[in-house]
Enzyme design. Structure first.
Site, PDB file in Angstrom:
ATOM      1  CG  LEU A 249      -1.851  -1.215   1.376  1.00 29.04           C
ATOM      2  CD1 LEU A 249      -2.847  -0.974   2.500  1.00 29.04           C
ATOM      3  CD2 LEU A 249      -2.584  -1.543   0.078  1.00 29.04           C
ATOM      4  CG  ASP A 250       3.222   4.262  -3.134  1.00 24.99           C
ATOM      5  OD1 ASP A 250       4.399   4.207  -2.746  1.00 24.99           O
ATOM      6  OD2 ASP A 250       2.727   5.253  -3.712  1.00 24.99           O
ATOM      7  CB  ALA A 251       2.066   7.243  -0.556  1.00 28.25           C
ATOM      8  CB  VAL A 252      -1.396   3.551   2.794  1.00 28.25           C
ATOM      9  CG1 VAL A 252      -0.581   3.124   4.000  1.00 28.25           C
ATOM     10  CG2 VAL A 252      -2.883   3.341   3.031  1.00 28.25           C
TER      11      VAL A 252
END
Length: 592
Positions: A249-252
């Site tokens: 989960l990128d830059a969540v």
């Protein structure tokens, strides 16, 4: 509905109530929950997940690579009429033919069509970038290794169809993006960049100011609109259908925005992670969700929740702390941090890495290193040919955000300058990471001993490009095949360490870990297998001087025979000491 279905529905509804407590929705919570469940189920049966289950063991090692980190040809060495092999096929072949089955998982960095940021400004989430290959290539890789993919969830490209629709007041997309007013007080907003937060655009309904946490080509979604959430649940379903089993989960941490807050790590963001976990594990319980949150250490730890959010979190403090340790010869900060880290509960794990496609983040060591120690990291990085990326603090000043440098170059010397121990120091760093509690993530350019790519940096003028080299396959095979090259020594050495690691039950990601208190330039920790049958004392000389390890300091049980798994030798009865050369590693085990 069955009892399981009722419980599932109730859990999803509860997540949604928390997320949308202060949002006026165009439909009921019950209706939204049913829609999300229908999307995530697809044609899959509903499953009943088992809580606190470890979905990993000591066999798991994740290789991190771009889809085109290795290419068959470059533009100069093949005729126009020659077919260009899909880079995903080239990467797949390299893993199968060269890695000797030492790596059982692959994180392919964003492989979708994009407009900037090396894939993290996604134009279409359900397509494979045609320059890399197609979904068939992704599916074939997923048959041989556990496949990890990015869910770039905070933002998408300003050239996406969704944002083009936003600019033209069309659906879908018209109301997918976060906007604000130029008069709003945004002074508390935490960001990792120096560009302006809002970008002014013109639409048929007037001028709007879109929220851009990272760049003006990366426009932030508005998850206050449940249609955005439904789109992403559909994207998750598509990835599951194509073999993805680990979701990054990128830059969540930036997902939910609320005025008069710092807009990072908000309660709605944590609840959204819990919701995605609930939805996913009820259709595919083997999936692992990993949160990528490059933030101070205590904030990062919060994404475990109560073992109900991320299965694994990126261990962001490790890379800068380990770099500091090996450049300074002082492990004090690393030891203090390790002793303060809580053991991961069953069903959760740390995701350890010391290099990646991004730089070495400095926010995670806020409060862990002194300002003078951070300044030394910055200075030495520059001395060794690296770059330093900045961010804008809340007071408007620019502060160092991350170090951009190939790890092999970062460890070519100490704060005193380059020396002859670069290779040994580099291997010591990996021997530490491979033995720590958690799942190891190995960047492909660390596996290959790749150095700073100045040409790529100059061509792009992006700091991170310095550590994103693209290898031509024939040149790579020649480099790792030349036995006197550092590429060969690194490649063979790392594979050998991984081969040893995978056989040790004490290196299970959730096996017990205790930090040792050793004198001088020694750093160490103890691991014990979950069944308590195997103990391994992991000891490292983190200095450029020879060090003496006094075996009495380890409390070795004298009724057992001990073996150094790295040097493949036996500790003799009555032996009192081990002499460690600069940056030498020993893994002392009671089982061979």
């Amino acid at each position: 509905m069955s009892t399981v279905n009722e419980l599932f529905l109730q859990r999803v509804e509860q997540h949604l109530r928390i997320i949308y407590e202060d949002v006026e929705l165009p439909l009921s919570i019950a209706e939204l929950a049913q829609q999300l469940i229908k999307i995530i189920l697809g044609s899959s049966p509903l499953r009943d997940p088992t809580p606190h289950t470890n979905r990993w063991d000591e066999q798991d090692i994740v290789l991190i690579a771009y889809g085109d980190s290795i290419i068959k040809h470059d533009n100069s060495d093949f005729a126009v009429s020659s077919p260009m092999e899909a880079p995903l096929k080239t990467l797949h072949r390299f893993i199968k033919d060269q890695c000797d089955m030492q790596l059982n998982a692959l994180h392919i960095l964003p492989f979708y069509p994009y407009s900037s940021d090396e894939g993290f400004a996604v134009m279409n989430y359900v397509q494979v970038n045609e320059s890399l290959g197609d979904w068939g290539d992704i599916q074939n890789i997923a048959k041989d290794v556990k496949l990890m993919a990015d869910l770039v969830i905070n933002h998408c490209s300003s050239r996406s169809v969704w944002f083009e629709n936003f600019l033209n007041d069309l659906h879908p997309g018209k109301d997918y993006f976060k906007t604000a007013s130029l008069t709003d007080d945004l002074s508390q907003v935490v960001r990792p960049r120096t560009s302006s937060l809002l970008n002014t655009v013109t639409t048929p309904s007037g001028e709007k100011h879109v929220w851009c946490t990272f760049s003006h080509d990366q426009v932030d979604f508005d998850f206050g609109n449940p249609d955005v959430l439904k789109e992403f649940v559909g994207i998750i379903r598509h990835y599951l259908d194509n073999g993805v089993r680990l979701f990054r989960l990128d830059a969540v941490a930036f997902l939910w925005k609320q005025l008069n807050t710092n807009c990072i790590n908000l309660p709605q963001t944590h609840e959204a992670v819990r919701l995605m976990r609930t939805l996913i594990e009820h259709v595919e319980p083997s999936v692992v969700i990993i949160t990528e949150t490059n933030i101070p250490n205590q904030e990062n730890l919060s994404y475990f929740g109560n073992a109900n959010e991320a299965h694994a979190i990126y261990n962001f403090a490790l890379p800068p702390l380990l770099l500091h340790t090996l450049l300074s010869g002082d492990s004090t900060a690393l030891k203090h941090w390790m002793m303060s880290m809580p053991p991961a509960q069953n069903g959760t794990a740390y995701f350890n890495f010391i290099a990646s496609h991004d730089g070495i983040g400095l926010r995670p060591i806020e409060g862990l290193l002194e300002p003078s120690e951070v300044a030394s990291l910055v200075s030495t990085t520059m001395q060794f040919g690296g770059r330093v990326s900045m961010r804008t603090s809340n007071d408007g000043t620019h502060t160092p955000y991350e170090l951009n440098i190939a790890l092999f170059d970062a460890l070519q010397g100490t704060h005193n300058g380059p020396d002859k121990f670069g290779l040994e120091r580099f291997m010591c760093a990996h021997a530490i990471m491979f033995a720590l509690e958690g799942i190891p993530g190995l960047y492909i350019h660390s596996l290959l001993g790749t150095t700073n790519d100045y040409e790529r940096f100059e061509n792009s003028q992006h700091n991170r490009a310095i550590n994103r080299h693209r290898w031509q396959e024939s040149k790579l095979l020649a480099a790792i095949g030349e036995k006197y090259s550092h590429h060969h020594k690194v490649f063979i050495g790392i594979k050998a360490l991984l081969g040893v690691r995978k056989k040790q039950s004490a290196f299970h990601p959730n096996a017990t870990q205790f930090t040792l208190h050793l004198a001088g330039g020694l750093f160490g920790f103890w691991r014990q297998s979950i069944d308590r049958k195997q103990s391994i004392f992991c000891v490292y000389n983190i200095s450029d001087k020879a060090q003496t390890l006094i075996l009495a300091d380890l409390n070795l049980i004298n009724t057992q025979q001990w073996f150094d798994l790295v040097a493949v030798n036996t500790i003799e009865e009555g032996q009192l000491n081990i002499e460690l050369e600069p940056y030498q590693s020993v893994w002392l085990s009671n089982l061979q």
